[in-house]
Design a protein around this motif. Structure first.
Motif, short mmCIF file in Angstrom:
data_model
loop_
_atom_site.label_atom_id
_atom_site.label_comp_id
_atom_site.label_asym_id
_atom_site.label_seq_id
_atom_site.Cartn_x
_atom_site.Cartn_y
_atom_site.Cartn_z
N ARG A 104 0.86 -1.19 0.00
CA ARG A 104 0.00 0.00 0.00
C ARG A 104 0.90 1.24 0.00
O ARG A 104 2.11 1.15 0.21
CB ARG A 104 -0.90 0.02 1.24
CG ARG A 104 -0.12 0.00 2.53
CD ARG A 104 -1.00 0.03 3.76
NE ARG A 104 -0.23 -0.04 4.98
CZ ARG A 104 0.37 0.99 5.57
NH1 ARG A 104 0.28 2.20 5.01
NH2 ARG A 104 1.06 0.84 6.67
N LEU A 105 0.29 2.40 -0.24
CA LEU A 105 1.01 3.66 -0.15
C LEU A 105 1.09 4.07 1.32
O LEU A 105 0.06 4.16 2.00
CB LEU A 105 0.31 4.74 -0.96
CG LEU A 105 1.10 6.03 -1.20
CD1 LEU A 105 2.30 5.78 -2.07
CD2 LEU A 105 0.20 7.09 -1.83
N ARG A 106 2.30 4.29 1.81
CA ARG A 106 2.49 4.65 3.23
C ARG A 106 2.29 6.15 3.39
O ARG A 106 3.22 6.94 3.21
CB ARG A 106 3.89 4.20 3.68
CG ARG A 106 4.09 2.70 3.59
CD ARG A 106 5.54 2.29 3.75
NE ARG A 106 6.35 2.71 2.63
CZ ARG A 106 7.63 2.34 2.43
NH1 ARG A 106 8.22 1.54 3.30
NH2 ARG A 106 8.30 2.77 1.39
N TRP A 107 1.07 6.54 3.74
CA TRP A 107 0.69 7.95 3.73
C TRP A 107 1.48 8.77 4.74
O TRP A 107 1.85 9.92 4.45
CB TRP A 107 -0.81 8.09 3.99
CG TRP A 107 -1.64 7.59 2.84
CD1 TRP A 107 -2.25 6.37 2.74
CD2 TRP A 107 -1.91 8.29 1.62
NE1 TRP A 107 -2.90 6.27 1.53
CE2 TRP A 107 -2.72 7.44 0.83
CE3 TRP A 107 -1.58 9.55 1.13
CZ2 TRP A 107 -3.18 7.81 -0.43
CZ3 TRP A 107 -2.04 9.92 -0.12
CH2 TRP A 107 -2.83 9.06 -0.89
N ARG A 108 1.72 8.23 5.90
CA ARG A 108 2.47 9.00 6.90
C ARG A 108 3.90 9.25 6.42
O ARG A 108 4.43 10.36 6.58
CB ARG A 108 2.47 8.25 8.23
CG ARG A 108 3.15 9.00 9.36
CD ARG A 108 2.93 8.31 10.69
NE ARG A 108 1.51 8.26 11.02
CZ ARG A 108 1.02 7.72 12.14
NH1 ARG A 108 1.84 7.16 13.02
NH2 ARG A 108 -0.27 7.73 12.38
N TRP A 109 4.50 8.23 5.84
CA TRP A 109 5.86 8.41 5.31
C TRP A 109 5.84 9.37 4.12
O TRP A 109 6.77 10.16 3.94
CB TRP A 109 6.43 7.06 4.92
CG TRP A 109 7.76 7.10 4.23
CD1 TRP A 109 8.06 6.65 2.99
CD2 TRP A 109 8.98 7.63 4.75
NE1 TRP A 109 9.38 6.86 2.69
CE2 TRP A 109 9.97 7.47 3.76
CE3 TRP A 109 9.34 8.24 5.95
CZ2 TRP A 109 11.29 7.88 3.94
CZ3 TRP A 109 10.65 8.66 6.14
CH2 TRP A 109 11.60 8.47 5.14
N GLY A 294 13.15 3.68 11.36
CA GLY A 294 13.05 2.23 11.22
C GLY A 294 12.07 1.83 10.13
O GLY A 294 11.29 0.89 10.29
N LEU A 295 12.12 2.52 9.00
CA LEU A 295 11.19 2.28 7.91
C LEU A 295 11.38 0.86 7.35
O LEU A 295 12.50 0.40 7.16
CB LEU A 295 11.41 3.31 6.80
CG LEU A 295 10.40 3.30 5.65
CD1 LEU A 295 9.04 3.78 6.12
CD2 LEU A 295 10.91 4.17 4.49
N VAL A 296 10.27 0.18 7.09
CA VAL A 296 10.32 -1.15 6.47
C VAL A 296 10.70 -0.99 5.00
O VAL A 296 10.01 -0.31 4.25
CB VAL A 296 8.95 -1.85 6.60
CG1 VAL A 296 8.97 -3.19 5.88
CG2 VAL A 296 8.59 -2.05 8.06
N THR A 297 11.79 -1.61 4.62
CA THR A 297 12.29 -1.47 3.24
C THR A 297 12.28 -2.78 2.47
O THR A 297 12.62 -2.79 1.29
CB THR A 297 13.72 -0.91 3.25
OG1 THR A 297 14.56 -1.79 3.99
CG2 THR A 297 13.75 0.47 3.88
N LEU A 298 11.91 -3.90 3.11
CA LEU A 298 11.83 -5.19 2.45
C LEU A 298 10.45 -5.78 2.69
O LEU A 298 9.85 -5.58 3.74
CB LEU A 298 12.90 -6.15 2.97
CG LEU A 298 14.36 -5.75 2.71
CD1 LEU A 298 15.30 -6.73 3.39
CD2 LEU A 298 14.65 -5.69 1.21
#
Length: 504
Positions: A104-109, A294-298
């Motif tokens: 999904r699009l991470r709106w907060r990020w 700590g953004l999820v990148t995988l």
């Protein structure tokens, strides 16, 4: 050791991936975009004919600067649903996997990236103006190409810009940084070939203006493509592109130049250099923030799992009295599973069941394993835990069934005259009707044996003679075989008949 997961550029390689899916999907994106544009401009042409709109020198309709710009922006924005549809229909994956590794699009990020992009674009404008003035190119580089148009026209133009330009800028990111990177990444583990190809195509799509402008667009494509893979989503690239285009179109709306054909492809070297520096700086700040948050990148492998069909039957819960039909996947691989055929099965460990593994056990296919000599055989259980066949004759051992040789017996058992009418003790007949259905056939599988130690107590010494035991009734005997152990009353299947004293 890197954490487990799937990188953004590999999200199109699902379990259903085939070499032709990214190719066909790319053709669908191009064909769908062309078809929607033809439809859009056909509607515009029809409206111009109905409203008798004026024509320009080339014979095209002329609705005015704001409507014409809105139509041009909308013709690019329609690529968004096309990309989503191609991901779902051709690649058979969640359309949200084009947005990010979370599906999904991470709106907060996205909001965080917008807050970084606003000062970055402001630095671009101020830096380009300062460099142009320092190099004596101030007259050739003007941020405002016209005069103030007034508040009514400016507000109308800004309303169109804020309503449509974010979708136009996002659509370009979904096509180049999204679809193309993942389509090429489905074949290559290294993301750099995909990043490089889409960057060049992105620059070419803006047309050829100046060498510096083309180089600047290529650098922007490389930086935002690398940023997309590193952060696991399109949010940072979309934020920079949207803020940049909104500011650029906003200046055009304020100065009455919305219909101007100039883009970044026509930029002088001063703007190209500052734009490249600002793009790199923006990427570094975003990566620093991603690490801090700590953004999820995988992506989790479960994100790409193939969903079960909607009409798939539910898996029933195993329980007493339920024996699934033999077929693919049953018995379960790895062993350790004992289906429950009914109360008392399997017998408690230590009661002499199952017999110890050794010579002649498990029995060969088509044969049969004889009971311990001189010992009544426990009543065999069917698929629902009920006994199969009639009880043995009083004082008679139970015949060992040989699968495929006429067992269980049909009508006519026991033979007429072998036992007087009414002589069968009622205790030998378990309560309840005998359910229909076949008896499980085939050799005994070690996977069906319950865990725990096996007691070899009821097994006679020495190997068991190989070969099947003939079917049919066993003649009565006057007593147990010498030295044969008596079967404990509490052992064996709860549905089996009781152990009887031998003799009439």
């Amino acid at each position: 050791m890197p954490p487990p997961g799937i990188a953004y550029h590999r999200l199109a390689r699902t379990a259903r991936h085939r070499w032709w899916r990214p190719v066909l999907g790319t053709l669908l994106v191009l064909g769908g975009l062309l078809a929607l544009n033809c439809l859009l401009f056909a509607v515009a042409e029809a409206v111009s004919l109905l409203t008798d709109a004026p024509r320009d020198a080339d014979g095209w309709y002329d609705f005015g600067p704001i409507p014409d710009t809105a139509l041009l922006v909308l013709s690019i924005a329609v690529a968004l649903p096309v990309v989503y549809f191609a991901a779902w229909a051709v690649q058979r994956r969640r359309p949200g996997t084009v947005s990010s590794v979370t599906g999904r699009l991470r709106w907060r990020w996205l909001g965080v990236c917008v807050l970084v992009a606003v000062p970055a674009v402001g630095a671009l404008l101020l830096g380009a103006s300062a460099l142009a003035a320092a190099t004596g190119a101030g007259d050739d580089f003007e941020l405002t190409l016209g005069g103030w148009v007034g508040w009514p026209v400016f507000l109308a133009g800004m309303a169109m810009v804020l309503l449509l330009v974010p979708f136009q800028a996002a659509a370009e990111e979904y096509v180049f940084r999204g679809w193309l990177i993942q389509a090429i990444g489905a074949f290559l583990r290294n993301p750099w070939p995909a990043i490089g190809v889409q960057a060049v195509l992105f620059a070419a799509a803006h047309g050829w203006g100046t060498t510096w402008g083309f180089a600047s667009l290529t650098v922007m494509g490389v930086v935002t493509g690398w940023l997309t893979v590193r952060t696991g989503g399109l949010e940072a690239a979309v934020a920079l592109h949207v803020v940049n285009n909104v500011v650029a179109f906003g200046f055009s709306a304020a100065t009455g130049t919305l219909e101007a054909d100039e883009t970044l492809a026509d930029a002088p070297w001063q703007l190209a250099v500052v734009d490249s520096v600002v793009s790199v700086g923006f990427a570094l700040v975003v990566l620093w923030l991603a690490g801090r948050r700590g953004l999820v990148t995988l992506a989790s492998p479960a994100l790409l799992a193939v969903p079960a069909p909607a009409d798939a039957p539910p898996v029933p819960a195993f329980g007493p009295g339920y024996a699934p039909a033999f077929g693919p996947g049953y018995p379960p691989a790895g062993g350790g599973y004992a289906p429950v055929f009914g109360p008392g099965y399997p017998p408690a460990s230590g009661a002499g069941y199952p017999p110890a593994s050794g010579a002649g056990y498990p029995p060969a296919a088509g044969g049969g394993y004889p009971p311990v000599p001189g010992q009544p055989y426990p009543w065999p259980a069917g698929q629902q835990g009920a006994p199969v066949g009639p009880p043995p004759l009083p004082g008679q051992h139970y015949p060992w069934p040989v699968q495929g040789s006429g067992w269980p017996p049909g009508p006519g058992w026991p033979p007429p005259g072998s036992v007087p009418s009414g002589q069968v003790p009622p205790a030998l007949v378990p309560p309840g009707p005998v359910p229909p259905g076949p008896v499980l056939s085939g050799p005994v599988s070690p996977d069906l044996m319950p865990p725990g130690p096996v007691s070899p107590a009821p097994m006679p010494p020495g190997p068991v003679p190989p070969g099947p035991v003939p079917s049919g009734p066993v003649p009565p005997v006057d007593g147990p075989a010498p030295g044969a152990p008596r079967r404990p009353a509490e052992a064996g299947n709860a549905d089996a008949g009781p152990d009887l004293p031998v003799g009439h």
